[in-house]
Design an enzyme around this catalytic site. Structure first.
Site, PDB file in Angstrom:
ATOM      1  N   TRP A 185      39.613  52.496  74.487  1.00  0.00           N
ATOM      2  CA  TRP A 185      39.876  51.487  73.455  1.00  0.00           C
ATOM      3  C   TRP A 185      39.369  50.115  73.908  1.00  0.00           C
ATOM      4  O   TRP A 185      39.857  49.575  74.892  1.00  0.00           O
ATOM      5  CB  TRP A 185      41.382  51.391  73.158  1.00  0.00           C
ATOM      6  CG  TRP A 185      41.920  52.666  72.584  1.00  0.00           C
ATOM      7  CD1 TRP A 185      41.938  53.013  71.260  1.00  0.00           C
ATOM      8  CD2 TRP A 185      42.490  53.763  73.292  1.00  0.00           C
ATOM      9  NE1 TRP A 185      42.490  54.254  71.105  1.00  0.00           N
ATOM     10  CE2 TRP A 185      42.839  54.751  72.335  1.00  0.00           C
ATOM     11  CE3 TRP A 185      42.739  54.032  74.640  1.00  0.00           C
ATOM     12  CZ2 TRP A 185      43.427  55.954  72.680  1.00  0.00           C
ATOM     13  CZ3 TRP A 185      43.323  55.232  74.979  1.00  0.00           C
ATOM     14  CH2 TRP A 185      43.671  56.184  74.011  1.00  0.00           C
ATOM     15  N   HIS A 234      45.361  50.871  67.842  1.00  0.00           N
ATOM     16  CA  HIS A 234      45.627  52.070  67.048  1.00  0.00           C
ATOM     17  C   HIS A 234      47.064  52.032  66.517  1.00  0.00           C
ATOM     18  O   HIS A 234      47.905  51.292  67.040  1.00  0.00           O
ATOM     19  CB  HIS A 234      45.390  53.352  67.854  1.00  0.00           C
ATOM     20  CG  HIS A 234      46.064  53.376  69.197  1.00  0.00           C
ATOM     21  ND1 HIS A 234      45.899  54.406  70.081  1.00  0.00           N
ATOM     22  CD2 HIS A 234      46.905  52.502  69.822  1.00  0.00           C
ATOM     23  CE1 HIS A 234      46.605  54.174  71.184  1.00  0.00           C
ATOM     24  NE2 HIS A 234      47.232  53.021  71.036  1.00  0.00           N
ATOM     25  N   ARG A 287      39.521  46.359  67.173  1.00  0.00           N
ATOM     26  CA  ARG A 287      38.871  46.666  68.455  1.00  0.00           C
ATOM     27  C   ARG A 287      37.694  45.737  68.681  1.00  0.00           C
ATOM     28  O   ARG A 287      37.068  45.275  67.721  1.00  0.00           O
ATOM     29  CB  ARG A 287      38.387  48.124  68.476  1.00  0.00           C
ATOM     30  CG  ARG A 287      39.556  49.066  68.665  1.00  0.00           C
ATOM     31  CD  ARG A 287      39.139  50.487  68.839  1.00  0.00           C
ATOM     32  NE  ARG A 287      40.285  51.357  68.526  1.00  0.00           N
ATOM     33  CZ  ARG A 287      40.217  52.668  68.444  1.00  0.00           C
ATOM     34  NH1 ARG A 287      39.082  53.281  68.645  1.00  0.00           N
ATOM     35  NH2 ARG A 287      41.300  53.367  68.152  1.00  0.00           N
ATOM     36  N   GLN A 307      44.113  52.670  60.173  1.00  0.00           N
ATOM     37  CA  GLN A 307      44.446  54.002  60.683  1.00  0.00           C
ATOM     38  C   GLN A 307      45.648  54.535  59.930  1.00  0.00           C
ATOM     39  O   GLN A 307      46.485  53.767  59.434  1.00  0.00           O
ATOM     40  CB  GLN A 307      44.773  53.947  62.182  1.00  0.00           C
ATOM     41  CG  GLN A 307      43.528  53.998  63.062  1.00  0.00           C
ATOM     42  CD  GLN A 307      43.833  54.394  64.491  1.00  0.00           C
ATOM     43  OE1 GLN A 307      44.967  54.407  64.940  1.00  0.00           O
ATOM     44  NE2 GLN A 307      42.768  54.720  65.222  1.00  0.00           N
ATOM     45  N   VAL A 361      48.999  62.826  74.257  1.00  0.00           N
ATOM     46  CA  VAL A 361      49.253  64.157  73.695  1.00  0.00           C
ATOM     47  C   VAL A 361      48.840  65.244  74.691  1.00  0.00           C
ATOM     48  O   VAL A 361      47.931  65.037  75.497  1.00  0.00           O
ATOM     49  CB  VAL A 361      48.495  64.378  72.352  1.00  0.00           C
ATOM     50  CG1 VAL A 361      49.176  63.646  71.219  1.00  0.00           C
ATOM     51  CG2 VAL A 361      47.043  63.980  72.472  1.00  0.00           C
ATOM     52  N   ALA A 382      51.620  64.303  66.944  1.00  0.00           N
ATOM     53  CA  ALA A 382      51.026  63.017  66.562  1.00  0.00           C
ATOM     54  C   ALA A 382      49.619  63.304  66.058  1.00  0.00           C
ATOM     55  O   ALA A 382      48.939  64.203  66.574  1.00  0.00           O
ATOM     56  CB  ALA A 382      50.991  62.078  67.747  1.00  0.00           C
TER      57      ALA A 382
HETATM   58  N1  PHE Z   1      45.399  56.803  68.469  1.00  0.00           N
HETATM   59  C1  PHE Z   1      44.237  57.605  68.622  1.00  0.00           C
HETATM   60  C2  PHE Z   1      43.015  56.722  68.438  1.00  0.00           C
HETATM   61  O1  PHE Z   1      43.092  55.702  67.880  1.00  0.00           O
HETATM   62  C3  PHE Z   1      44.208  58.733  67.610  1.00  0.00           C
HETATM   63  C4  PHE Z   1      45.302  59.723  67.859  1.00  0.00           C
HETATM   64  C5  PHE Z   1      46.496  59.598  67.196  1.00  0.00           C
HETATM   65  C6  PHE Z   1      45.142  60.779  68.748  1.00  0.00           C
HETATM   66  C7  PHE Z   1      47.512  60.516  67.414  1.00  0.00           C
HETATM   67  C8  PHE Z   1      46.133  61.663  68.965  1.00  0.00           C
HETATM   68  C9  PHE Z   1      47.316  61.568  68.305  1.00  0.00           C
HETATM   69  O2  PHE Z   1      41.964  57.038  68.911  1.00  0.00           O
END
Ligand code: PHE
Length: 351
Positions: A155, A177, A203, A217, A260, A314
Site C-alpha cells: 500500500w 483500504h 493511495r 472500496q 487473512v 473479509a
Molecule cells: N484491503 C485489501 C486491499 O485494499 C483488500 C482485501 C480486503 C483483501 C479484505 C482481503 C480481505 O488491497
C-alpha cells in the site's frame, strides 16, 4: 365672439366625451388651453372688443372655460376607471411555461453503490462507517502488518503531519483500504455479525488510466461460528452475478494479504472474451476483481474475538474497477477528476 365660444363649447364637449384614452384627452386639453389653444386665443382677442361685448363675452368665456376644464377632469377619471375595470376583467394566464429541460440522473458510482449495498442487505449485512483519516494501528498494525514489515509496501500510503496534532510522527494517515474497519467492527460488536463498509480510500499513486489517488472500496466483514472458504465463494458469486448477470463465473486463486489466512484473489470470467483470452484480461480469460480470505487469527484476537470459537470472512473490491468493466470506461480518472485533458499533461510526472 359669443357664437364662436358657443361652437367651441359644443364641439369640444363632444370631443371630450368621445375620447377613449388619456393621450387624446391631453391633446384636446392642449388644443383648448395650450399656448395656441382656442380658449387662449379667444382671451387674447378681448382688448379688441367693446365694453358691451365684453360684459357678455367675459362671463361666458369664464363659464365655458370652467365647464370644459371640468369635463376634461371628469373624463380623465372615467378613462382611468375604465382601464382598471378592463384590467380586472382580463384573465391573466399564470400557467407556468414548460421550458424544455434535460433530465438528470444519478452518478454511476451512486447507482452502483446502491445496488451493491442492496445485494448484501438482502443477506442481512449492515452498513458500517470507518474514518478516512486513521491511525497506523487500525490501517496496518492491528491487521497483522507490523511496522517495517515489507508487506506495507503493498500500500503506497499518504501520511499526515501527525505532529501538528500532537501525535507521534508517522502515526496518522489517509486510510489505504476499508480494511481499517475490521478491528473497530470486532471491538464494537459481539459476534456473530455481518457488516459492510463502503467509502473513500487514498493511495500515493502514480496517476494513470488505471490508478487514481482517491478511490472507493467496498468491504465485507463477516464473523460467525464455522465459516469457511465455501461461504466466501458463495458471497463472491452473489456479488458478481448480481452485478454482471447470472452467466458470470467466479473462481478464487491464492492471494497474499497479511490479515487473512488463507488469502485469495477473486476472479470473474472476463466479460469481454468470456474466458477465451483477450487484451483486457491479458490473455488469461479471467479478471481479478477482489481480494478476500478468512480473517487471520491474530486479527480476530486484536478485535477481542476468540479464533478457536469464531471464524471470519473479509472480502473487498474497488467499485471503480468494476464500473470500468461494466460500462467500458477506459480511464479511472474519469470518475472523480473534472478535467481529464488537463490531467493527462501530468501523466507520469508524479513520484
Ligand atoms: N484491503 C485489501 C486491499 O485494499 C483488500 C482485501 C480486503 C483483501 C479484505 C482481503 C480481505 O488491497
Amino acid at each position: 365672439m359669443e357664437n364662436r365660444l358657443k361652437i367651441i363649447y359644443q364641439d369640444y364637449l363632444h370631443k371630450i366625451q368621445q375620447t377613449k384614452d388619456l393621450k387624446s384627452l391631453d391633446e384636446i386639453f392642449l388644443a383648448l388651453f395650450g399656448k395656441n389653444g382656442e380658449i387662449t386665443l379667444a382671451t387674447k382677442e378681448f382688448p379688441k372688443l367693446s365694453k358691451e361685448e365684453l360684459k357678455v363675452v367675459a362671463p361666458l368665456l369664464a363659464k365655458v372655460k370652467a365647464e370644459l376644464e371640468e369635463a376634461v377632469t371628469k373624463r380623465r377619471e372615467e378613462i382611468k376607471e375604465e382601464g382598471y375595470q378592463k384590467l380586472s376583467e382580463e384573465k391573466l394566464d399564470l400557467t407556468p411555461v414548460e421550458l424544455p429541460r434535460e433530465k438528470g440522473h444519478l452518478h454511476v458510482i451512486t447507482t452502483f453503490e446502491e445496488e451493491t449495498v442492496g445485494l448484501f442487505q438482502k443477506l442481512g449485512f449492515q452498513r458500517y462507517d470507518a474514518p478516512q483519516i486513521d491511525s497506523d494501528d487500525f490501517n496496518f498494525s492491528l491487521l497483522n502488518i507490523p511496522e517495517d514489515h515489507p508487506a506495507r509496501d503493498l500500500w503506497d500510503t499518504l501520511y499526515l503531519d501527525s505532529e501538528r496534532f500532537g501525535i507521534e510522527p508517522g502515526k496518522l494517515l489517509l486510510r489505504t483500504h476499508t480494511s481499517n474497519s475490521q478491528v473497530r467492527i470486532m471491538r464494537e460488536h459481539q459476534p456473530p455479525f455481518r457488516m459492510m463498509v463502503l467509502g473513500r480510500c487514498f493511495r500515493y499513486e502514480n496517476l494513470d488510466a488505471r490508478h487514481e489517488h482517491t478511490f472507493e472500496q467496498f468491504e465485507i466483514v463477516y464473523v460467525d461460528k464455522g465459516l469457511s472458504m465455501a461461504n466466501l465463494q458463495y458471497l463472491s458469486e452473489h456479488l458478481l452475478k448480481g452485478i454482471f448477470g447470472e452467466e458470470m463465473k467466479v473462481r478464487m486463486t491464492p492471494g497474499y494479504y497479511p490479515f487473512v489466512e488463507p488469502g485469495a484473489g477473486v476472479d470473474g470470467l472476463c466479460i469481454f472474451c468470456k474466458g477465451k483470452g483477450c487484451k483486457v484480461c491479458g490473455g488469461v480469460g479471467w479478471l481479478e476483481l477482489a481480494g478476500a480470505g478468512m480473517i487471520h487469527p491474530t486479527v480476530l484476537k486484536n478485535g477481542g474475538i476468540d479464533p478457536k470459537i469464531y471464524s471470519g470472512i473479509a472480502w473487498g473490491f474497488g467499485p471503480f474497477r468494476m464500473l470500468m468493466l461494466k460500462y467500458g470506461i477506459n480511464d479511472i480518472r474519469t470518475f472523480l477528476s473534472g478535467n481529464l485533458k488537463e490531467l493527462l499533461k501530468y501523466e507520469g510526472e508524479s513520484k
